[in-house]
Design a protein around this motif. Structure first.
Motif, short mmCIF file in Angstrom:
data_model
loop_
_atom_site.label_atom_id
_atom_site.label_comp_id
_atom_site.label_asym_id
_atom_site.label_seq_id
_atom_site.Cartn_x
_atom_site.Cartn_y
_atom_site.Cartn_z
N ASP A 21 -30.34 -30.58 24.03
CA ASP A 21 -30.98 -29.51 24.45
C ASP A 21 -31.10 -29.56 26.05
O ASP A 21 -31.90 -29.94 26.55
CB ASP A 21 -32.28 -29.21 23.98
N ALA A 22 -30.45 -28.40 26.76
CA ALA A 22 -30.60 -28.17 28.18
C ALA A 22 -30.46 -29.59 29.03
O ALA A 22 -31.05 -29.93 29.97
CB ALA A 22 -31.83 -27.62 28.63
N VAL A 23 -29.45 -30.31 28.28
CA VAL A 23 -29.10 -31.77 29.08
C VAL A 23 -28.20 -31.65 30.40
O VAL A 23 -27.16 -31.11 30.34
CB VAL A 23 -28.48 -32.64 28.07
N SER A 24 -28.91 -32.23 31.47
CA SER A 24 -28.08 -32.24 32.60
C SER A 24 -28.08 -33.74 33.01
O SER A 24 -28.86 -34.77 32.87
CB SER A 24 -28.92 -31.42 33.88
N THR A 38 -22.83 -33.07 39.66
CA THR A 38 -23.26 -32.52 38.33
C THR A 38 -22.05 -32.84 37.35
O THR A 38 -21.17 -32.05 37.24
CB THR A 38 -23.88 -31.20 38.48
N ASP A 41 -24.27 -29.80 32.72
CA ASP A 41 -25.38 -28.73 33.54
C ASP A 41 -25.70 -27.93 32.41
O ASP A 41 -25.12 -27.24 31.96
CB ASP A 41 -24.53 -27.92 34.60
N ARG A 42 -26.82 -28.53 32.06
CA ARG A 42 -27.76 -27.87 30.75
C ARG A 42 -26.81 -27.63 29.53
O ARG A 42 -26.63 -26.29 29.09
CB ARG A 42 -28.26 -26.59 31.21
N GLY A 44 -26.02 -27.80 25.66
CA GLY A 44 -26.89 -27.90 24.41
C GLY A 44 -25.74 -27.72 23.28
O GLY A 44 -24.93 -26.68 23.31
N SER A 78 -32.01 -34.68 33.31
CA SER A 78 -33.19 -33.81 32.75
C SER A 78 -32.55 -33.41 31.11
O SER A 78 -31.16 -33.49 30.78
CB SER A 78 -33.31 -32.54 33.56
N GLY A 79 -33.57 -32.51 30.52
CA GLY A 79 -33.08 -32.09 28.96
C GLY A 79 -33.57 -33.21 28.11
O GLY A 79 -34.02 -34.34 28.48
N ARG A 235 -20.33 -27.59 32.45
CA ARG A 235 -20.88 -26.64 31.34
C ARG A 235 -20.11 -26.30 30.01
O ARG A 235 -18.85 -26.33 30.15
CB ARG A 235 -21.04 -25.40 32.31
#
Length: 261
Positions: A21-24, A38, A41-42, A44, A78-79, A235
């Motif tokens: 879920d929204a993993v960066s 990166t 990038d977010r 999911g 994050s995520g 992404r």
């Protein structure tokens, strides 16, 4: 005595095996004053038991980092990552998650016999001797289409396709809930690729594991996956059922991949 792990406890209904879920993931700059990279990038997606998600994209798109996240080998910047409904990493990893890599030389010890290599994850998980798992090894070799006598051979005595079958048997011995196949057929001849893909499908039907199938080979992904996720610059630019993706890709990058087959 039964030398295989007990069947895993059932999960709550509709619980995904793996959920991102929204993993960066952001890598620090390689040198002072440089720009962070990166890699994800977010991102999911979810993968259910018995389902395969194919992950495609060019080199540097973030596929390998996504595989490392799925295996619990890297933490996201994050995520949230959940495995069987719980935060990833809070369950024992010896059994529930395994991987099959591009080249079995990377995962098979050249000094261990096939039987010992297949037994090694289970012996480590149960803290028992390798030879204690002879029956489990023989059963899995049979499932992947190799005679029991192969247990006494060394990896260099096998063909590439046979070594990959050994790697698949090794990944199954702890009754995993989830397997990452990272370019698992790309080093094989075309005819052997087809045999290996058929084997993976049959074993998934029998064992019910969820799978992430990472590959640059869209034809292999089309055959192996229920859904396809396309990565571009970290992404997920498209996520669709395999048939829909193949017939009517929506993203321009997806169309470019298919046009370049």
């Amino acid at each position: 005595m039964n030398d295989t792990p007990p069947p895993p406890e059932p999960d709550a209904p509709d619980t995904p095996v793996l959920e991102l879920d929204a993993v960066s993931v952001v890598f620090a700059a390689r040198h002072r004053g440089g720009t962070p990279v990166t890699a994800m990038d977010r991102v999911g997606f979810t993968i259910a038991a018995g389902q395969t998600l194919g992950l495609v994209g060019e080199s540097g798109s973030g596929k390998s980092t996504t595989g490392a996240i799925a295996l619990g080998l890297r933490r996201p910047t994050s995520g949230t990552v959940r495995f069987l409904g719980a935060p990833h990493g809070r369950r024992g990893r010896a059994g529930p998650i395994q991987a099959v890599l591009q080249n079995p030389h990377w995962s098979l010890n050249p000094r261990l016999t096939v039987g010992d290599s297949v037994a090694e994850p289970l012996a480590a998980a149960t803290r028992t001797r390798l030879r204690a798992h002879h029956r489990a090894v023989a059963g899995l070799l049979d499932q992947v289409g190799l005679p029991e006598r192969f247990a006494d051979r060394l990896p260099h005595e096998l063909s590439g396709g046979q070594r990959q079958r050994v790697a698949i048997a090794r990944s199954l011995i702890t009754r995993p809930r989830f397997i990452v196949f990272d370019e698992a057929v790309s080093a094989l001849d075309v005819s052997v690729q087809a045999q290996t893909l058929n084997l993976i499908r049959d074993l998934q039907h029998e064992h019910g594991f969820g799978a992430l199938f990472i590959s640059h080979d869209l034809a292999a992904v089309r055959y192996a996956a229920d859904r396809i996720a396309v990565m571009h610059s970290g992404r997920i630019v498209e996520l669709a059922d395999t048939a829909r993706f193949w017939n009517t890709p929506e993203h321009p990058y997806s169309r470019t991949l298919l046009e370049n087959l």
